[in-house]
Design a protein around this motif. Structure first.
Motif, PDB file in Angstrom:
ATOM      1  N   ALA B 181       7.967  30.654  56.905  1.00 32.76           N
ATOM      2  CA  ALA B 181       7.434  29.445  57.526  1.00 32.76           C
ATOM      3  C   ALA B 181       7.316  29.583  59.027  1.00 32.76           C
ATOM      4  CB  ALA B 181       8.325  28.248  57.189  1.00 32.76           C
ATOM      5  N   ASP B 182       6.157  29.218  59.533  1.00 29.72           N
ATOM      6  CA  ASP B 182       5.908  29.188  60.960  1.00 29.72           C
ATOM      7  C   ASP B 182       5.712  27.726  61.324  1.00 29.72           C
ATOM      8  OD1 ASP B 182       5.249  29.930  63.534  1.00 29.72           O
ATOM      9  OD2 ASP B 182       3.131  30.130  63.066  1.00 29.72           O
ATOM     10  N   ILE B 202      12.003  32.037  59.029  1.00 32.33           N
ATOM     11  CA  ILE B 202      11.460  30.857  59.690  1.00 32.33           C
ATOM     12  C   ILE B 202      11.178  31.222  61.137  1.00 32.33           C
ATOM     13  CG2 ILE B 202      11.868  28.416  60.221  1.00 32.33           C
ATOM     14  CD1 ILE B 202      14.455  28.948  58.305  1.00 32.33           C
ATOM     15  N   ARG B 203      10.087  30.719  61.654  1.00 32.06           N
ATOM     16  CA  ARG B 203       9.835  30.899  63.084  1.00 32.06           C
ATOM     17  C   ARG B 203       9.546  29.549  63.707  1.00 32.06           C
ATOM     18  NH1 ARG B 203       5.177  34.841  65.276  1.00 32.06           N
ATOM     19  NH2 ARG B 203       3.856  33.123  64.636  1.00 32.06           N
ATOM     20  N   LEU B 262      13.595  32.996  63.546  1.00 33.69           N
ATOM     21  CA  LEU B 262      12.976  33.693  64.670  1.00 33.69           C
ATOM     22  C   LEU B 262      12.491  32.698  65.711  1.00 33.69           C
ATOM     23  CD1 LEU B 262      10.748  36.139  62.604  1.00 33.69           C
ATOM     24  CD2 LEU B 262      12.927  36.664  63.679  1.00 33.69           C
TER      25      LEU B 262
END
Lengths: 250, 279
Positions: B181-182, B202-203, B262
């Protein structure tokens, strides 16, 4: 590396748009949106990496103009377009005349973006994990570790600001040979002395020396490649496991 | 327009539509938001005619014998498995979409209204949706790019991926797949990502305001945010803490995978900015 057109023939458009006229990234995004009749708007996050990849492939080149990157098609890019002219025309007609063609193109586009994005993030995640493991392992050589708990009074772990105060209390039951001189040396100047002063007999001394030499090797190879890191990690893991096996034995 | 039967591939101009309901079997379904005229394309059709009902802006596409939502008993008739339709719809951007299909890929794009997609076996692709979205499949992936509102994604065996997703209430749940997921948290987000046997990556941007809790049972938990601290105990690795003002909430959990949080870098975000890393 050459999967430029592997997914989403949209990239052909990128090339075509740049052939018509050198453009900067933002303009390309806007024109792509027009091309899709506003039904799909590629974002900066998808277009820029693509431009970069086209550039890496040698199909486009950029120059700085007024602080912005302006992309233009190279000779190789023109040839590629020429070669795929028919495909492009067919695609254009498909998108204009058919919702199905358009939807398929959107699907391919999202697929491609998602795929690239997943790869990028998973790669980043792998690097973080590796770094974390590495740091944890480094700590094993310094003070904040189970070793420190086992030998709370050992010197020779130079880099631990949180290291326990020395009490010069030899830990009777352990297979180490602590004595005043090594402790003194440890206090004096660790990096140089811990390996030599503690000699070859103490496990602690060996570990310190091992850590030093390994670190020196790592520094020399900096930055180590992924394959090297992976191998080193395996070796260290195995060594640690074996040590644990030996030291846990009654 | 009333009810009509479609028994061969064709393209139809549609009267104004504000709601679409699709119930089909195999094939594929695409719904694309447009500023132009609404239309329906049936590119392939086999195994029986399709019924189309269009009343007061509500368009229904399906088979005449789809009466009640008892999917299981309906599925048990093997005859129906021959039914295959490749449908593409262009509808106004504020048209609500509700598609339930059995073994089809589904694409939905460019809409502002709520979207619900349920698939038994097939991938779901979502792009540019600013209304709430519910996307569920049993065996297949869900991939979303550019969602702007509440989002619920679920699959049993398949990967879930969100690119350029605004926050809000986000739920992504898979059993044997990864979650990637961004996210661009908006402030009052409630984000919950979970898988059993896959990784979660995740970012989020550097300045996000989130209360974070990341958990893994047998994998590693890592984050690029030094503000977060490890709070695990034997049998559970966890990282938690507060980012920024902590106004939103982010939870992620996996049983046998890794969780990584991230921080979004600067590179591709701004147009014509800092993307020097070419060639």
């Amino acid at each position: 590396m050459s999967r430029v057109f592997a997914h989403g023939r949209l990239r052909l458009y990128l090339l075509k748009l740049l052939e018509e006229h050198p453009r900067h990234g933002y303009e390309v995004i806007r024109l792509l949106e027009d091309r899709f009749m506003g039904m799909y708007a590629p974002s900066a996050g998808t277009v820029y990496p693509r431009l970069q990849r086209l550039e890496a492939e040698g199909l486009v080149a950029h120059s700085q103009e007024h602080g912005r990157k302006v992309y233009r098609v190279t000779q190789a890019g023109r040839q590629e377009l020429q070669r795929r002219r028919a495909e492009l025309a067919e695609l254009e007609a498909e998108i204009k005349d058919s919702v199905h063609g358009l939807a398929e193109e959107i699907r391919a586009e999202v697929r491609g973006t998602v795929h690239d994005f997943k790869q990028e993030l998973r790669q980043a995640a792998r690097e973080i994990r590796r770094e974390q493991r590495y740091r944890r392992r480094e700590r094993w050589g310094s003070s904040a570790s189970p070793w420190a708990e086992a030998w709370p009074d050992r010197p020779g772990r130079s880099d631990g600001p949180g290291g326990p105060d020395r009490t010069d209390r030899p830990d009777g039951g352990r297979p180490v040979t602590p004595d005043a001189s090594t402790a003194e040396a440890g206090r004096a100047g660790d990096t140089a002395s811990s390996g030599t002063a503690e000699g070859g007999t103490g496990l602690e001394g060996r570990l310190a020396r091992f850590g030093e030499r390994a670190r020196a090797l790592a520094r020399a190879a900096a930055p180590p490649s992924e394959a090297q890191l992976g191998e080193c990690t395996t070796v260290l893991d195995q060594a640690l496991e074996r040590l644990a096996g030996i030291l846990r034995a009654p | 327009m009333g009810t009509r039967t479609i028994d061969q591939p064709q393209t139809l101009a549609l009267e104004p539509v504000s709601r679409v309901r699709i119930r089909t079997f195999r094939g594929s379904v695409s719904v694309v938001g447009t500023d132009g005229e609404p239309r329906l394309e049936v590119a392939e059709l086999s195994g029986g005619p399709l019924t189309m009902r269009h009343e007061d802006g509500a368009l229904e596409l399906g088979y005449g014998d789809w009466q009640r939502p008892n999917l299981l008993s309906w599925l048990l008739h093997r005859r129906r498995w021959r039914r295959r339709a490749v449908l593409s719809l262009a509808v106004p951007r504020d048209c609500r979409v509700d598609a339930q299909v059995v073994a089809s890929g589904v694409v939905v794009s460019g809409l502002r209204a709520p979207v619900t997609v349920k698939v038994v076996s097939g991938d779901i692709t979502l792009a540019g949706l600013s209304g709430t979205v519910v996307a569920e499949t049993v065996s297949g992936a869900v991939e979303a790019q550019g969602t702007a509102s509440d989002l619920q994604m679920r699959t049993v065996s398949g990967d879930l991926t969100l690119v350029e997703a605004a926050g809000g209430t986000v739920r992504a749940q898979t059993t044997s797949g990864t979650v990637t997921a961004d996210l661009q948290p908006a402030g009052d987000d409630d984000i919950h990502l979970a898988t059993v046997s896959g990784d979660v990556v995740i970012r989020v941007p550097a300045g996000s305001g989130l209360r974070v809790r990341l958990e893994a049972v047998s994998g590693q938990v890592s984050s690029m945010f030094p503000e977060l601290t490890a709070t695990g105990m034997p049998g559970l690795r966890a990282v938690e803490g507060r980012l920024g003002d902590g106004s939103g909430r982010l939870r992620a959990r996996t049983t046998s995978g890794h969780v990584t949080l991230l921080r979004q870098g600067e590179q591709p975000a701004a147009p014509d900015g800092g993307d020097e890393a070419a060639s």
